[in-house]
Design an enzyme around this catalytic site. Structure first.
Site, mmCIF file in Angstrom:
data_model
loop_
_atom_site.group_PDB
_atom_site.id
_atom_site.type_symbol
_atom_site.label_atom_id
_atom_site.label_comp_id
_atom_site.label_asym_id
_atom_site.label_seq_id
_atom_site.Cartn_x
_atom_site.Cartn_y
_atom_site.Cartn_z
ATOM 1 C CE LYS A 482 -48.708 -22.402 -84.172
ATOM 2 N NZ LYS A 482 -50.045 -22.947 -83.925
ATOM 3 C CE1 TYR A 704 -35.258 -12.738 -52.588
ATOM 4 C CE2 TYR A 704 -35.104 -13.639 -54.804
ATOM 5 C CZ TYR A 704 -35.059 -12.552 -53.937
ATOM 6 O OH TYR A 704 -34.810 -11.298 -54.425
#
Length: 809
Positions: A482, A704
């Site tokens: 999954k 940043y």
């Protein structure tokens, strides 16, 4: 050429068949790797998990006529079928090849050690190729089975043998020494690999040195602790050590090479090697020593050495194609193995093969071409591209293929590239290194940005086998694929698992549908089924999990009497989805009234099986689960499979009461409880590349928000990975790091969307070098700890834009 009576004598076997039948026999141990059926001798090997005797009837139908079997197995009496009956088929295989080996007198190099055996062997092959005709172990064929298969290839055409030997426990090396019978020994680095199989380091070393029992000379790095255990004459190398026969000084390095000066037999020798890492330099220097000893030293040949890719890669390619790139070795055994991998992994009906001349085969060109032609036809290849003068000269040996093309060189093929259109097909690319097939690979590969999640299918198979070995033989395995198989790619992982597990499990119906559309036939359990996908369950033979009475009634109404296989989930303490314990009676009654529903399994989830402090609660869950399974059995009148254990429970608790286990994160190399982590192999490597290198002045900021400012000059690398790829921003500002050329490079500033910056002030590297976030040498467990999370979250967060590359060693 041996008669069958010769083979019987060589392995002390009872022959039932034609004693005078004489052929150039080839040895077969895997029914999937069949070539030239009439000359195959199939050894029905027996292991804890399989028995070769099961495949005899199938192989007879495919034309195999000769079998080595044990005394207690059935003989299928048919015309022209021969049996060699022995006590033990593995011992017979080893005895046969040991006898074969003694028919040849030539220098044979036996290579062992903990690390670097295959690399040293492959580099020696490149360095000695122009001086000798060499019989060499294919790939890492160094085991109790691999060694005899390698040595069987010896014939009178060769004047040098190169064979490696690997062991994992005491008592194994003597067999390999008797088979290889080397007269020159080479000992590579003695590290920690397989330490768990020995009482101590001395025992492991003593066992490995048994390979050199018949050697006149042993070559190794100077080490007093090792030398005291060696009885034979030695030849050593070392760095800045006058006691070594080859005394080496590292003069320095530049962007292209490391420069060395060696003193050997009183003469100074200069050598440049295209590596900077310590392990590669050590392996190169050992090769240097061997070439000097064999009077075959050529400094120019060393500059052509390249890192050895010891695995086959599966990649998405242009125009919907799938590329299998296997340029590690190019011989008939490796080609057969590559075709076997192609059969298991291919999703296309059309197949193309691009193949270079096979060097050092020991066969005449005519015989070799016929054998390759047979392989191509048996594997139903649509288009064959042959590159090399030998193939081109003997192209008349290739028959029955509608599309076949012959080129003298790779350059000639690439000049003709536009004449071919590769679309929706599987392409096997296999060539000797001298043919530079990487240039073809670049043309074929689907171009993505430089970040790659590498999935090692061989490691996953190892993990599956390790966990199977801890289980009772009757216990079935359900593999969890999954969430895109924990980020690895559901289809590719499912294809590898298909013949090795009993069930697959996915989260949602569409995942199951995709697997079916790609040819996966293994039963599939759907964990969460939406009401609007019920039609797909019947169409694609998928089996839903049922966890509530209302859901069950909705399914019954939809089915209107049609049959469906289902799985029942009980809540035994997790308090997530599932029937309550007190619903077992009413559920059982409802099921007994609707025989069109077939209960395949009853299962539950454990809450804390990886934490010993909650073992009492886990045992309580086991007890509750036992009660509900007994109720369901009694009500419906048959016993569905029962399963409750995940990876941690498999490895911590007895599984004898249960019919099946669910294997999830353990398949991918992680033991949540940590008890067996050293026995599992990492499956995932997340890596990127350096896009640019800059020097940043003191007091300048990086990234940043100006988070990274220091009062010193720094050298930084910009990496092609950011949070859009799955690199979590929690790793910003030094909390996380990458491994570059063996050294840790901390992340500087904030992680950006598509890139990040790392500190490489003290690291020698260049644009394009790899940067590894996690993998074999940098554990994902450490990364999870740094982020205060679990490996599951890291893996499932890796973006779909990150290219998945599948490797098989």
């Amino acid at each position: 050429m041996y008669k069958l009576s010769d083979l019987a004598e060589m392995m002390n076997a009872l022959l039932i068949g034609s004693p005078n039948l004489s052929k150039d026999w080839h040895l077969l141990i895997d029914s999937r790797h069949l070539i030239q059926a009439e000359s195959a001798v199939f050894f029905a090997l027996q292991t804890g998990q399989n028995d070769g005797h099961r495949y005899i009837r199938e192989l007879i139908s495919k034309g195999v006529q000769t079998f080595v079997i044990t005394k207690d197995h059935t003989i299928y009496k048919q015309p022209d079928i021969n049996y060699l009956v022995v006590d033990d088929t593995l011992e017979a295989l080893q005895s046969l090849v040991q006898s074969h080996r003694h028919k040849f007198v030539l220098p044979v190099v036996g290579i062992t050690g903990s690390n670097g055996k295959t690399i040293v062997k492959e580099w020696l092959l490149q360095l000695l190729n122009s001086h000798f005709s060499i019989c060499v172990s294919p790939k890492s064929y160094n085991s109790q089975i691999g060694v005899p298969l390698s040595v069987w290839a010896l014939n009178a055409e060769f004047n040098l043998g190169l064979f490696e030997a690997g062991i994992s426990k005491p008592g194994e090396m003597q067999n390999l020494a008797n088979i290889i019978h080397p007269n020159i020994g080479v000992l590579t680095h003695m590290g920690t690999a397989h330490d768990e199989g020995f009482d101590n380091v001395e025992q492991k070393l003593t066992e490995k040195l048994k390979l050199f029992k018949y050697c006149q000379k042993v070559l190794l790095r100077f080490d007093k602790k090792v030398l005291q255990f060696i009885d034979q004459s030695v030849l050593t190398y070392d760095f800045d050590n006058v006691n070594a026969d080859l005394n080496i000084r590292i003069l320095g390095s530049d962007s292209f090479a490391t420069h060395l000066k060696g003193t050997y037999l009183g003469k100074e020798i200069l050598l440049s090697v295209p590596f900077k890492d310590e392990a590669s330099i050590e392996n190169t220097c050992l090769c240097w020593l061997v070439t000097l000893f064999l009077n075959a030293f050529n400094p120019q040949a060393f500059l052509k050495l390249a890192p050895i890719s010891m695995r086959l890669e599966l990649k998405q390619a242009i125009n919907g194609c799938l590329l299998i790139n296997d340029s590690y070795s190019n011989d008939l055994n490796a080609l057969t193995a590559a075709f076997s991998f192609l059969k298991r992994q291919s999703i296309h009906q059309k197949t193309s093969v691009i193949l270079s001349d096979i060097e050092q085969s020991g066969l005449t060109p005519q015989v070799l071409c016929k054998q390759v032609n047979q392989l191509l036809n048996e594997n139903k290849v649509d288009s064959f591209f042959a590159i090399g003068s030998m193939f081109k000269k003997h192209q008349n040996e290739f028959t029955s293929l509608a599309n076949q093309y012959f080129y003298e060189t790779t350059v000639d093929f690439l000049e003709d590239w536009n004449n071919y259109s590769f679309h929706n097909e599987t392409i096997l690319l296999k060539g000797a290194r001298s043919f530079l097939f990487e240039k073809i690979a670049v043309r074929l590969e689907k171009q993505n940005h430089g970040t790659v999640l590498e999935i090692n299918l061989t490691a996953a198979q190892h993990n599956l086998q390790f966990i199977k070995n801890t289980l009772p033989k009757k216990t079935k395995v359900m593999a969890m694929v999954k969430a895109f198989a924990y980020g690895s790619g559901s289809y590719e992982m499912a294809k590898m698992l298909e013949s090795k597990v009993d069930y697959l499990a996915v989260a949602y119906t569409d995942e199951g549908v995709t697997l079916r559309q790609n040819g996966i036939q293994t039963p599939i359990m759907i964990m969460n089924t939406e009401e609007d996908t019920l039609s797909h369950l019947i169409t694609h033979h998928l089996e839903p999990v049922v966890f509530s009475i209302n859901q069950l009634k909705d399914i019954l109404q939809y089915l209107n009497g049609r049959e469906l296989k289902i799985h029942l989930e009980f809540d035994t303490g997790m308090h997530r989805l599932g029937f309550a314990e007190n619903e077992a009676e009413i559920l059982g009654d409802l099921l007994s009234q609707n025989a069109n529903l077939r209960v395949q399994s009853v299962f539950s989830h454990l809450s804390a099986s990886d934490e010993s402090q909650y073992d009492d609660f886990t045992k309580h869950q086991f007890q509750v689960f036992k009660g509900v399974t007994q109720t369901i059995d009694r009500k419906i009148g048959y016993h569905p499979l029962s399963h409750i254990s995940n990876t941690a429970a498999i490895l911590r608790f007895n599984q004898s009461e249960y019919d099946m286990v669910r294997l999830g994160i353990g398949l991918y190399g992680i033991d949540p409880a940590g008890l067996h982590q050293n026995s599992l192999e990492p499956v995932f490597t997340l890596k990127t590349s350096i896009s640019q290198i800059k020097t940043i002045a003191a007091n300048e900021s990086i990234g940043y928000s100006r988070k990274a400012i220091e009062n010193r000059e720094r050298k930084i690398a910009i990496l092609a990975i950011g949070y859009a790829d799955g690199l979590n921003r929690l790793l910003s500002n030094g909390r996380g790091s990458f491994l570059i050329n063996g050294f840790s490079a901390p992340i500087l500033g904030n992680v950006c969307m598509d890139m990040c910056m790392v500190d490489i002030t003290d690291i020698i590297c260049k644009k394009g070098d790899e940067a590894i976030l996690f993998g074999k040498d940098k554990s994902i467990l450490e990364l999870a700890q740094q982020m205060n999370t679990i490996p599951y979250e890291i893996l499932t967060a890796i973006s779909q834009r990150v290219k998945r590359v599948y490797v098989s060693e």
